[in-house]
Design an enzyme around this catalytic site. Sequence first.
Site, PDB file in Angstrom:
ATOM      1  N   LYS A  27       1.393   5.367 -13.378  1.00 51.97           N
ATOM      2  CA  LYS A  27       1.718   5.256 -11.951  1.00 51.97           C
ATOM      3  C   LYS A  27       2.345   6.561 -11.449  1.00 51.97           C
ATOM      4  CE  LYS A  27       3.549   1.819  -8.692  1.00 51.97           C
ATOM      5  NZ  LYS A  27       2.263   1.441  -8.090  1.00 51.97           N
ATOM      6  N   LEU A  58      -4.784   0.681 -12.273  1.00 56.06           N
ATOM      7  CA  LEU A  58      -3.365   0.465 -12.484  1.00 56.06           C
ATOM      8  C   LEU A  58      -3.154  -0.923 -13.078  1.00 56.06           C
ATOM      9  CD1 LEU A  58      -0.462   1.548 -11.996  1.00 56.06           C
ATOM     10  CD2 LEU A  58      -0.486   0.224  -9.882  1.00 56.06           C
ATOM     11  N   TYR A  89       6.390   6.741 -10.226  1.00 58.38           N
ATOM     12  CA  TYR A  89       7.176   5.939  -9.280  1.00 58.38           C
ATOM     13  C   TYR A  89       6.956   4.462  -9.538  1.00 58.38           C
ATOM     14  CZ  TYR A  89       3.032   4.695  -6.500  1.00 58.38           C
ATOM     15  OH  TYR A  89       1.826   4.175  -6.080  1.00 58.38           O
TER      16      TYR A  89
END
Length: 284
Positions: free
Chosen positions: A147, A204, A33
């Site tokens: 992600k 991330l 996403y």
Amino acid sequence: MSRIVYVNGEFLPEDEAKISVFDRGFLFADAIYEVSTVLQGKLVDNAAHLARLQRSVDALNMGLPCSLEEIEAIQLEMLKRNDINEGGLYLQVTRGAADRDFAFPKDSKPSLVMFTQSRPVIDTAAAQNGISVVTTPDIRWQRRDIKTVGLLPASMAKQTALDAGANDAWLVEDGFITEGTSNNAHIVTKDGVLLTRALSNKILHGITRKAVLALAEETGITVEERSFTPDEVSNAAEAFITSASMFVTPVVTFNGEPIVDGKPGKVAKRLRELYIAFALKSLK
């Protein structure tokens, strides 16, 4: 009026949207996403989000249902149909629907879903007053640079923080802070050095993080990318998070104790101002 959402080629009222029970995003969290921030009805730094989208699907050997240019055109149409001024646009790509099997299906078609969320972004209580953070063990998998929608550990950590009366959790692994539940973690030492963990598969690769670090260096702030400990947070001059939804937000309380005077620091406030200016210039 309900929101208009996008599901596999159709713009639909949210209460009419459907996806297969065999979708691998639902069965295996086999999906990725992105969340692009919306300001003035336009997308912030969206090219960077789409580039990360491509990186994520490539890492999972997952195709896209259409080109990035077509995806962006759908995003822009979503903004028009929902008449959203400030908030976020959520985009999710899954490997698609197939009979349940751990092996990747060979002939499934990727699914694409989008929806918008209206919320304040620039003028928020968190930005003005700062947030409180507690630490909790990092129990996530080892490819946090992708992600994915496998966010249950992050959700559990967030709830742990809320149950403790805090706003968020910073995750700890091998004695070092990795990141927040949905944000990158940063501190400013008493010598004025901005510390943040280096990029790897442990965190991330934040889009906002990248832009803020570049702005910091342009402003003359020394940036050092290395791991830091909870003790270093407690002894820091400032702490803050970066994320697409919260931009630069000060952390004023850590594990129940104030950081210095418990008020937002000048570096975080300055970087937020600079990032907002950057965000407004990047609108599309």
